[in-house]
Design a protein around this motif. Structure first.
Motif, short mmCIF file in Angstrom:
data_model
loop_
_atom_site.label_atom_id
_atom_site.label_comp_id
_atom_site.label_asym_id
_atom_site.label_seq_id
_atom_site.Cartn_x
_atom_site.Cartn_y
_atom_site.Cartn_z
N LEU B 124 57.49 57.52 26.82
CA LEU B 124 58.24 56.30 27.13
C LEU B 124 58.36 56.12 28.65
O LEU B 124 58.12 55.03 29.17
N ASP B 125 58.69 57.21 29.36
CA ASP B 125 58.86 57.12 30.82
C ASP B 125 57.57 56.70 31.52
O ASP B 125 57.60 56.04 32.54
N GLY B 126 56.43 57.13 30.95
CA GLY B 126 55.14 56.81 31.56
C GLY B 126 54.87 55.32 31.65
O GLY B 126 54.06 54.88 32.46
N LEU B 127 55.56 54.56 30.81
CA LEU B 127 55.35 53.10 30.81
C LEU B 127 55.80 52.46 32.13
O LEU B 127 55.29 51.41 32.51
N TRP B 128 56.76 53.12 32.83
CA TRP B 128 57.18 52.57 34.12
C TRP B 128 56.03 52.60 35.12
O TRP B 128 55.87 51.70 35.94
N GLY B 129 55.23 53.66 35.02
CA GLY B 129 54.04 53.75 35.88
C GLY B 129 53.04 52.64 35.58
O GLY B 129 52.39 52.11 36.47
N GLU B 130 52.96 52.27 34.29
CA GLU B 130 52.06 51.18 33.91
C GLU B 130 52.54 49.85 34.49
O GLU B 130 51.75 49.02 34.91
N LEU B 131 53.88 49.68 34.49
CA LEU B 131 54.45 48.46 35.09
C LEU B 131 54.08 48.37 36.56
O LEU B 131 53.68 47.32 37.06
N LEU B 132 54.21 49.52 37.25
CA LEU B 132 53.91 49.56 38.68
C LEU B 132 52.43 49.27 38.94
O LEU B 132 52.09 48.41 39.78
N HIS B 133 51.55 49.96 38.22
CA HIS B 133 50.11 49.79 38.46
C HIS B 133 49.61 48.41 38.05
O HIS B 133 48.87 47.76 38.79
N ALA B 134 50.02 47.97 36.86
CA ALA B 134 49.55 46.66 36.39
C ALA B 134 50.18 45.53 37.22
O ALA B 134 49.52 44.53 37.53
N GLY B 135 51.45 45.71 37.61
CA GLY B 135 52.11 44.71 38.46
C GLY B 135 51.43 44.60 39.81
O GLY B 135 51.18 43.49 40.31
N GLY B 136 51.10 45.75 40.40
CA GLY B 136 50.38 45.77 41.69
C GLY B 136 49.01 45.12 41.55
O GLY B 136 48.58 44.35 42.41
N GLY B 137 48.34 45.46 40.44
CA GLY B 137 47.02 44.87 40.19
C GLY B 137 47.09 43.37 40.06
O GLY B 137 46.26 42.64 40.62
N LEU B 138 48.10 42.90 39.35
CA LEU B 138 48.27 41.44 39.16
C LEU B 138 48.51 40.76 40.51
O LEU B 138 47.94 39.70 40.78
N LEU B 139 49.33 41.40 41.36
CA LEU B 139 49.61 40.83 42.69
C LEU B 139 48.31 40.71 43.51
O LEU B 139 48.04 39.67 44.11
N VAL B 140 47.51 41.77 43.49
CA VAL B 140 46.23 41.76 44.23
C VAL B 140 45.33 40.64 43.71
O VAL B 140 44.72 39.89 44.49
N LEU B 141 45.26 40.49 42.38
CA LEU B 141 44.38 39.47 41.79
C LEU B 141 44.88 38.05 42.10
O LEU B 141 44.07 37.14 42.31
N LEU B 142 46.21 37.88 42.16
CA LEU B 142 46.74 36.56 42.51
C LEU B 142 46.45 36.23 43.98
O LEU B 142 46.15 35.08 44.31
N VAL B 143 46.53 37.25 44.84
CA VAL B 143 46.19 37.04 46.26
C VAL B 143 44.72 36.64 46.37
O VAL B 143 44.36 35.71 47.10
N ASN B 144 43.86 37.35 45.63
CA ASN B 144 42.43 37.03 45.65
C ASN B 144 42.15 35.60 45.17
O ASN B 144 41.32 34.90 45.75
N THR B 145 42.86 35.20 44.12
CA THR B 145 42.68 33.83 43.61
C THR B 145 43.09 32.82 44.66
O THR B 145 42.40 31.82 44.89
N THR B 146 44.24 33.09 45.32
CA THR B 146 44.72 32.19 46.37
C THR B 146 43.71 32.10 47.52
O THR B 146 43.42 31.00 48.02
N LEU B 147 43.19 33.24 47.94
CA LEU B 147 42.19 33.25 49.03
C LEU B 147 40.96 32.43 48.65
O LEU B 147 40.41 31.68 49.46
N SER B 148 40.53 32.57 47.39
CA SER B 148 39.34 31.84 46.93
C SER B 148 39.54 30.33 46.95
O SER B 148 38.62 29.57 47.25
N VAL B 149 40.74 29.90 46.60
CA VAL B 149 41.01 28.46 46.52
C VAL B 149 41.25 27.87 47.91
O VAL B 149 40.67 26.85 48.29
N TYR B 150 42.09 28.52 48.71
CA TYR B 150 42.47 27.96 50.02
C TYR B 150 41.43 28.25 51.12
O TYR B 150 41.35 27.51 52.09
N LYS B 151 40.70 29.33 50.99
CA LYS B 151 39.70 29.74 51.99
C LYS B 151 40.25 29.59 53.42
O LYS B 151 39.74 28.76 54.21
N PRO B 152 41.28 30.37 53.77
CA PRO B 152 41.89 30.21 55.10
C PRO B 152 40.87 30.49 56.22
O PRO B 152 39.98 31.32 56.07
#
Lengths: 58, 168
Positions: B124-152
């Motif tokens: 059960l405790d290990g699921l917190w690690g999944e939240l951290l890793h998947a949450g971080g991954g989602l943040l990185v992917l959202l940044v990548n999507t933003t960069l692709s669209v806005y092309k600063p």
């Protein structure tokens, strides 16, 4: 916007968005590492103890 | 290396599909972790680990590798290049970082998934690690999507040199 881009393209320094992004990324990376070190049972590789912190079927 | 317009569009479609698929799979992965953490029922936690193991192994890892590889091919075969524009370079580095963390983390997920399959126990405790890793991954992917669209804007030193050479 296009003027800003043109200035960055001709200038020699990194654009402002990159500097802000770099600072935010460094802060988040540090937070990620600190969380791993602070509570390895929850976030780190030391989580390989399923029976100690697990739930069991009745 | 240059591509015909038709091939370029095909590669772009493949890149968007793999990247968006990766993002969607990470959201589904997060939903499993959140459901198991909020429910805390043994059956739900076991089912979540098994589903996360399968999703990670057969969906997230292949899509991340496909996105990285296709993005690399695309950047090297279009005028954008890989090292010319800061946004392309940042996107590439973030994708490499996310893929490396994912590949390093997958053995842990597979381990907990196999424990859930083979025994009546589930971590059960290990699921917190999944939240951290998947949450971080989602943040990185959202940044990548933003960069692709806005092309600063902003060209690297190498990009400006190449552009100057092309003008001359």
């Amino acid at each position: 916007m296009s003027q800003t881009n043109a200035r960055h393209d001709l200038g020699s320094t990194a654009p402002r968005w990159l500097k802000v992004f770099g600072i935010v990324a460094l802060v988040l990376l540090h937070l990620f590492i600190v969380l791993h070190l602070a509570d390895p049972d929850r976030y780190g590789p030391g989580r390989h103890t399923p029976l100690d912190h697990g739930v069991q079927l009745p | 290396m240059t591509m015909t317009p038709g091939l370029r569009k095909f590669v772009l479609t493949a890149h968007v599909a793999s990247s968006v698929g990766w993002l969607g799979a990470v959201v589904a992965y997060l939903a499993l972790a959140v459901a198991a953490l909020t429910n805390q029922d043994a059956q739900t936690v076991r089912a979540a680990w098994i589903a996360m193991g399968l999703t990670g192994r057969f969906v997230i890892v292949p899509l991340s590798l496909a996105s990285l590889l296709i993005g690399l091919i695309q950047s090297l075969s279009t005028p954008w290049g890989l090292f010319r524009h800061y946004w392309v370079l940042v996107k590439f580095l973030l994708t490499v970082f996310a893929t490396v963390i994912l590949l390093l983390h997958m053995p842990t997920v597979s381990y907990f998934a196999s424990v859930a399959v083979e025994t009546d126990n589930a971590n059960l405790d290990g699921l917190w690690g999944e939240l951290l890793h998947a949450g971080g991954g989602l943040l990185v992917l959202l940044v990548n999507t933003t960069l692709s669209v806005y092309k600063p804007g902003g060209m690297t030193r190498y990009g400006r040199r190449k552009q100057h050479a092309e003008v001359l």
